[in-house]
Design a protein around this motif. Structure first.
Motif, PDB file in Angstrom:
ATOM      1  N   GLY A 750      10.137   0.990   4.997  1.00 24.87           N
ATOM      2  CA  GLY A 750       9.632  -0.224   4.375  1.00 24.87           C
ATOM      3  C   GLY A 750       8.499   0.067   3.412  1.00 24.87           C
ATOM      4  O   GLY A 750       8.364   1.198   2.924  1.00 24.87           O
ATOM      5  N   GLU A 751       7.712  -0.958   3.153  1.00 26.31           N
ATOM      6  CA  GLU A 751       6.656  -0.825   2.162  1.00 26.31           C
ATOM      7  C   GLU A 751       5.280  -0.991   2.779  1.00 26.31           C
ATOM      8  O   GLU A 751       5.008  -1.946   3.496  1.00 26.31           O
ATOM      9  N   LEU A 752       4.442  -0.014   2.483  1.00 25.76           N
ATOM     10  CA  LEU A 752       3.047  -0.105   2.889  1.00 25.76           C
ATOM     11  C   LEU A 752       2.250  -0.225   1.584  1.00 25.76           C
ATOM     12  O   LEU A 752       2.203   0.730   0.805  1.00 25.76           O
ATOM     13  N   VAL A 753       1.707  -1.412   1.357  1.00 25.59           N
ATOM     14  CA  VAL A 753       1.084  -1.667   0.061  1.00 25.59           C
ATOM     15  C   VAL A 753      -0.427  -1.786   0.204  1.00 25.59           C
ATOM     16  O   VAL A 753      -0.933  -2.612   0.965  1.00 25.59           O
ATOM     17  N   PHE A 754      -1.120  -0.894  -0.491  1.00 26.41           N
ATOM     18  CA  PHE A 754      -2.580  -0.943  -0.546  1.00 26.41           C
ATOM     19  C   PHE A 754      -2.969  -1.632  -1.855  1.00 26.41           C
ATOM     20  O   PHE A 754      -2.468  -1.251  -2.916  1.00 26.41           O
ATOM     21  N   GLU A 755      -3.859  -2.560  -1.773  1.00 30.88           N
ATOM     22  CA  GLU A 755      -4.394  -3.116  -3.001  1.00 30.88           C
ATOM     23  C   GLU A 755      -5.739  -2.454  -3.266  1.00 30.88           C
ATOM     24  O   GLU A 755      -6.665  -2.551  -2.455  1.00 30.88           O
ATOM     25  N   MET A 756      -5.826  -1.736  -4.368  1.00 33.52           N
ATOM     26  CA  MET A 756      -6.994  -0.910  -4.646  1.00 33.52           C
ATOM     27  C   MET A 756      -7.980  -1.639  -5.569  1.00 33.52           C
ATOM     28  O   MET A 756      -7.583  -2.491  -6.373  1.00 33.52           O
ATOM     29  N   ALA A 757      -9.242  -1.231  -5.434  1.00 33.53           N
ATOM     30  CA  ALA A 757     -10.261  -1.833  -6.295  1.00 33.53           C
ATOM     31  C   ALA A 757     -11.414  -0.854  -6.464  1.00 33.53           C
ATOM     32  O   ALA A 757     -11.587   0.063  -5.658  1.00 33.53           O
ATOM     33  N   ALA A 758     -12.171  -1.045  -7.504  1.00 34.00           N
ATOM     34  CA  ALA A 758     -13.303  -0.169  -7.790  1.00 34.00           C
ATOM     35  C   ALA A 758     -14.531  -0.572  -6.976  1.00 34.00           C
ATOM     36  O   ALA A 758     -15.464   0.205  -6.807  1.00 34.00           O
ATOM     37  N   GLU A 759     -14.477  -1.797  -6.490  1.00 38.37           N
ATOM     38  CA  GLU A 759     -15.582  -2.278  -5.669  1.00 38.37           C
ATOM     39  C   GLU A 759     -15.032  -2.992  -4.473  1.00 38.37           C
ATOM     40  O   GLU A 759     -13.863  -3.343  -4.425  1.00 38.37           O
ATOM     41  N   LEU A 760     -15.890  -3.222  -3.540  1.00 42.76           N
ATOM     42  CA  LEU A 760     -15.432  -3.917  -2.332  1.00 42.76           C
ATOM     43  C   LEU A 760     -15.266  -5.412  -2.589  1.00 42.76           C
ATOM     44  O   LEU A 760     -15.933  -5.981  -3.429  1.00 42.76           O
TER      45      LEU A 760
END
Lengths: 760, 760
Positions: A750-760
């Motif tokens: 399946g899919e493990l999706v991380f949503e990334m960002a430069a800050e919290l």
């Protein structure tokens, strides 16, 4: 169809397939030179995945000791090759991947021209021996292929391998050329290492031979068979050993066309005539059983195939194994990733003939059961952490064979112990703990099909061998007292974790009594924790903590390859307990922060072995293993984003696509496995618990082709160098709120999706 | 039946059966001590016929060399035992029968009491080590059984054997007793002989281990398994070797209950508690393959059987094999005869595990074809003369296995040669010639069922290996020139005979071209015969005979183990030609007469090796082999009665039922086989020609139970010490007028009747 159209279609087709090929070839990303400079101790040569042969250039031989005196420079040559060297002494057939102790370098072959020289000579004066100058400009390495120009002889050397055969191709200038086979050469060499060597000329194309060595491996039986593609014109040897007896009245001239050469210091030469640019191909198969085994290996794996065909096969094997993971990332990240993945598939190594015979840890010749393959080289103190867990995710069939090989080792052991550090049918007892129990517990926790009853028995037996590294004291006192061992605190911490894995295994097998007993042993880490100091600290038999005590020193303080600062975090099986012990979450976070940011005085760094300066982040040491799990410990706190930050920093700073791209020994793939896991966004902090701690993925998308046919797609949305923080995680569309994820969840695909960002 | 009658009948029955037994037991006549004093080099211990294990007491260890300097006293200990010694150092498991070079003495076991001593100590001060005083009064030896009291410890030691297992029984006094296993001990020992030894305690009853030695045998792999009848209480070892590396931080205490001991100089002890008079039985199985092989051998041959049962089996095996010949003679003659017969059945020795695996001359592990058994120890320069021909008459099934083992050796040899002098998977190249071709030709001449094509190929190949002992020169010049070898004349004479056997073999196989070519080579003996001198004499490359030249000297004259006087008769394949060459019958007889009657100046005798003074008859040397056929050469003249006289004198004077009963090395049974043949009244002067020369039998009646089920009865009518002459011979009632008799005639069975007389 008119001809123009035909040609156009063909051209388009060719272009497309070439492009497709170019896109698809994972092996093109692998850089075998990574780690060959400084401390990586990797070799740039060839092997197939988990193959028995690692054929690679060696650039120097420094004896491990001379007259009993240790030669520190030998350490640099654990893999036989150092990138800064200017000469190659030859190509030998066995190499460890990235170890911190050395051995092997069996059966050195060197092509030469001109006067036959049987000494290797010196780097300062290469013409004094058979060695040759070379330049990295003329050197290429990729999985399954290596080539170099030997400048002194104008010979092009090319190497490839099958599982049990090293394949050489030497393109000579016109005239007479020689092949030198130096059976006295070795890595971890010393006067007396070669107990006996033998070399037979079976016919004008074929040699057989063996050497039995006592190096790091007490008795390493290396039998071999050699096939030349051209007939030998003339041959001979030099035998530096005083021969006690070799005939009655007669003394055979063993040095000149005598087909049975033997001795402890044997260097042989074989002459051939070459047309300009003519190539000599040499196939060299190994066996630990006998020369018949080697001949059968050679025949089965290479008969009727030339160098190019075998190279194509080796490349195909690597491509197939590397294809377990697809990665979408920039070229540099892909290179680092596939290089790391490549390095996780070198050790353990095949140790069985094609007919199923192999030499056991008892040195007996065993016949493997149908479907079983024996492997060797288990550096478990390193590899229990991530290399074996990685195999339990992506190479489960191999892993079953590894675990079964470990269980065979247990059954064949005089001590009834699982491997500590074993290679070539020998236990070398290196490093500490009995971490095979962790490897086994993790295998069962992740559902591998192995004999659980035997596994549990092996773990229990191993953990109760009282004469092994103070287990007796440990059982009596609950810790190893500092009088008994200079690394008593490390041992105690690691035994406690190992005991927890046995407890977990017993629980999984519904054996509550055993589980309870080992759960109790698993608490022993507390016995070397000084609550006043808040750090792990060795204790004497009377229960008194060590005085004086230096938290930062790696030496003489009761720890190994790590100081108390780092080692105090080694309670992977009870992080909440550790947090409490360290004074609660705030102080724990503070402690972790300090670890990564404090300034380590130079005197401590200079004394830390096995690592380069890049291997340090504050006082955190990535070049050695004891802290590999530490960056992930923030997951147990309210600040898991610090894990994300740290692991991305480690990946960025400590893994590079260049010769000094590793910050410490690769240690049979452990350093690389850390990267592969971390790049996927999770890591097994506590092997045996069946779960991973989530971190921060290092690619836009990673697809794992699981052996069960499912696909695990790991996506990093908004991925960039700066976007190291994980804002959210979704597993198959559903929010995943835990900082942990189960192996069993991943195995569903399946899919493990991380949503990334430069800050919290 | 009343009780009295019952008892009487039982008593009579017992008496009768005891008498019958007493009459029938051939083993009771065998004296294993014969040849253990002085030069016989026999061992008094136990084995089964052609068994792999020769378990025997050793009385001293003299290194073969110290710092490269040869120690002449070592020679006396070729069999480990000298009758004049006062102490026993232990019981080791492998011994040659009567060789003139030495090796083996593997796995020495010694039972002791009191303080554990791990040195053997000295004969002068036995208390300085584990050795013990003993007395011949307390020593017994018979086929399959040996016992002695070890006076220093009051331990009764008893030995027996199975094919692959040595079986010990030690009866201890009350208290703690020890078993010492000295893996550094050996016959033909020197610093560095043991390449590596290993000893594992598998459980409290079981050990396994191995040692790999480089002695006379280049690489001798001796794996073993040990079963004690009582559990080990405590164990340990001393390891005299500096151990380079045995752990990481830890140094195991390998000396104290550590179950895996290893090193080049390893002596281990095992403690047991004994009640008064309690016995410890120890079974020690050998294998050249691995310890699993040894364990399987042990299990298969000894499981569930105690010492007494195994002793009974060993005795039964010997009784069965010795029963091939019945002899009617006085006790002394019977003793000498059965002792000789016994000694012809020790070598060659079994070299294969119960599962059919064996280590070949190529050191590979081979699986024997069904029905095939591999043997080793081929001292063919000695045994081609009579030992192998005797087997071709009385032990044809064994002989087929021997010949097939020799053919396997050929096929496995790097040189494509048949054995010269081979043992334990090694060619040691001792002595001269390529006499295996004679052994094979004789086997085929006597109708053994072997692969003739392979046999002929092996003979042709062997006889053309140019680098072996000047075959190249021999082919070029027709002789070996004296510049090339100090024993050139002996070599030439023996090659010529060997070539004749190949010629005879080829003829038998209807290959006239090959036969003719080798018949021509067979004439080469003439090239080293000086017609002016009338004796064999070495020649230089230019064809000039050696100057100065001493006919009587055994040293430096171009001959080996014989002077020109003796060696000049070595043309067994063309005696008529030799007679002509020597100037006709009269001069030939005169020459023979002189040989047996001349006075040999003491200086020559003193320099003759390997023999005692009793081994001389004039200038005739019986203690070495080159003249063994010479007493039979009168058969080609009009005075065959001189053969009868000489051979009876040799039998009377040179074979005795006492420790110094052999006048020279038994040489793997050759000395003894000469006796067995001669006592039967015939001898194979020219093996390969399928016939024997008739002599003078040395018993009233000898019955040979042939394997084909027929019986050959040899009767000496009017037999007595004085009646040495043969007046007439009848074969199955018909007068036999020839001095020769064919093997094929004897194989038909029947009666061969000699009419004996004191005068002609």
């Amino acid at each position: 169809m008119n001809n123009f159209l035909k040609i156009t279609i063909i051209a388009i087709f060719m272009l497309t397939s070439t492009q497709l090929m170019a896109q698809e070839k994972r092996i093109d990303y692998v850089n075998p030179f990574s780690g060959t400079q400084n401390m990586g101790h990797t070799f740039p040569g060839v092997c197939v995945p988990f193959g028995a042969v690692q054929l690679s250039p060696d650039t120097e031989m420094i004896p491990h000791n001379i007259d009993g005196k240790y030669q520190p420079d030998a350490y640099r040559y654990c893999a036989g090759y150092q990138y800064d060297d200017k000469t190659i002494v030859g190509f030998s057939h066995t190499h460890f991947n990235g170890t911190g102790h050395s051995d092997l370098g069996d059966i050195l072959i060197m092509p030469t021209t001109g006067t036959v020289q049987l000494d290797m000579g010196t780097a300062d004066a290469p013409e004094s021996g058979y060695r040759s100058r070379f330049s990295h400009n003329n050197e290429k390495a990729s999985p399954g292929y290596y080539s170099v120009i030997l400048d002194d002889y104008n010979i092009k050397a090319e190497l490839t391998a099958t599982p049990r055969t090293g394949v050489h191709k030497y393109t000579f200038p016109k005239g007479e050329g020689h092949i030198i086979i130096d059976l006295a050469y070795g890595i971890y060499n010393y006067e007396g290492k070669v107990l006996m060597a033998n070399l037979r000329v079976e016919d004008e194309y074929t040699l057989t031979g063996y050497r039995i060595t006592r190096g790091w491996s007490r008795m390493n039986y290396t039998y071999f068979a050699v096939k030349f593609s051209k007939p030998i014109k003339n041959f001979g040897c030099r035998n530096d050993e005083k021969v006690l007896y070799n005939g009655f009245w007669r003394k055979f001239d063993m040095t000149n066309n005598f087909p049975e050469m033997f001795g402890k210091k044997l260097t042989a030469f074989f002459d051939f005539d070459f047309k300009e640019g003519e190539a000599l191909e040499i196939k060299v198969a190994l066996s630990a059983v006998d020369c018949l085994g080697a001949l059968k290996n050679l025949e089965t794996e290479t008969a009727g195939k030339n160098f190019e065909q075998l190279r194509a096969e080796a490349e195909e094997l690597w491509e197939k194994e590397l294809s377990v993971i697809d990665i979408q990332a920039d070229r540099e990240r892909k290179a680092v990733f596939y290089t790391a993945l490549y390095r996780t598939m070198i050790n353990p190594s095949l140790y069985q003939d094609v007919d199923g015979r192999y030499r056991g840890i008892d040195h007996n010749i065993h016949q493997a059961a149908p479907g079983r393959t024996n492997y060797t080289i288990f550096s478990v103190w390193d590899t229990f952490r991530a290399q074996h867990p990685l195999m339990n995710l992506i190479k489960r069939s191999y892993s079953e064979q590894f675990i079964n090989s470990m269980l065979d080792h247990y059954q064949q052991s005089a001590h009834k112990m699982l491997p500590v550090w074993s290679h070539m049918g020998n236990e070398n007892w290196c490093m500490i703990g009995y971490h095979s129990v962790s490897v086994i517990a993790d295998a069962i926790a992740t559902g591998l099909n192995i004999d659980k009853e035997l596994a549990l028995q092996a773990c229990i037996s191993t953990s109760n061998v009282k004469y092994y590294d103070h287990i007796g004291d440990y059982l009596r006192l609950g810790y190893v007292p500092m009088e008994k061992s200079p690394v008593s605190a490390s041992i105690t911490l690691e035994y406690a974790y190992d005991d927890w894995t046995i407890s977990a295994l017993a629980e999984r097998m519904n054996r509550p009594d055993i589980a309870a007993a080992y759960a109790k042993r698993a608490q022993n880490h507390k016995n070397v924790f000084d609550p006043n100091l808040g750090f792990a600290r060795p204790k004497d038999e009377q229960g008194k903590f060590k005085e004086p005590f230096d938290l930062l020193d790696t030496h003489g303080q009761g720890f190994i390859e790590g100081n108390s600062w780092n080692y105090s975090f080694f309670v992977p099986h009870d992080v909440p307990g550790l947090i409490a012990q360290m004074g609660g979450e705030a102080r724990f976070i503070e402690r972790l922060d300090s670890l990564f940011t404090m300034e380590l005085p130079a005197k401590y760094f200079e004394e830390t072995e096995d690592i380069t300066e890049e291997g340090l982040m504050g006082n955190y040491v990535h070049g050695n293993e004891p802290s590999h799990h530490v960056p992930y410990l923030y997951a147990w706190t309210s600040q898991p984003w610090k894990t994300q930050e740290r692991v991305r920093e480690i990946m960025r700073r400590m893994y590079k696509n260049k010769p000094d791209g590793l910050c410490g020994n690769d240690d049979c793939g452990q350093m690389s496995a850390w990267y592969v896991f971390s790049a996927m966004g999770f890591y097994p902090v506590c092997p045996g618990d069946g779960q991973y701690v989530l971190g921060s993925p290092n690619a836009e998308q990673i697809t794992v082709h699981l052996e069960n046919g499912r696909k695990l797609v790991i996506k990093a949305m908004n991925f960039s160098d700066e976007n190291v923080y994980v804002k959210s995680i979704k597993l198959n569309g559903k929010a995943h709120l835990s900082p942990f994820i189960f192996h069993s969840e991943l195995m569903k695909g399946g899919e493990l999706v991380f949503e990334m960002a430069a800050e919290l």
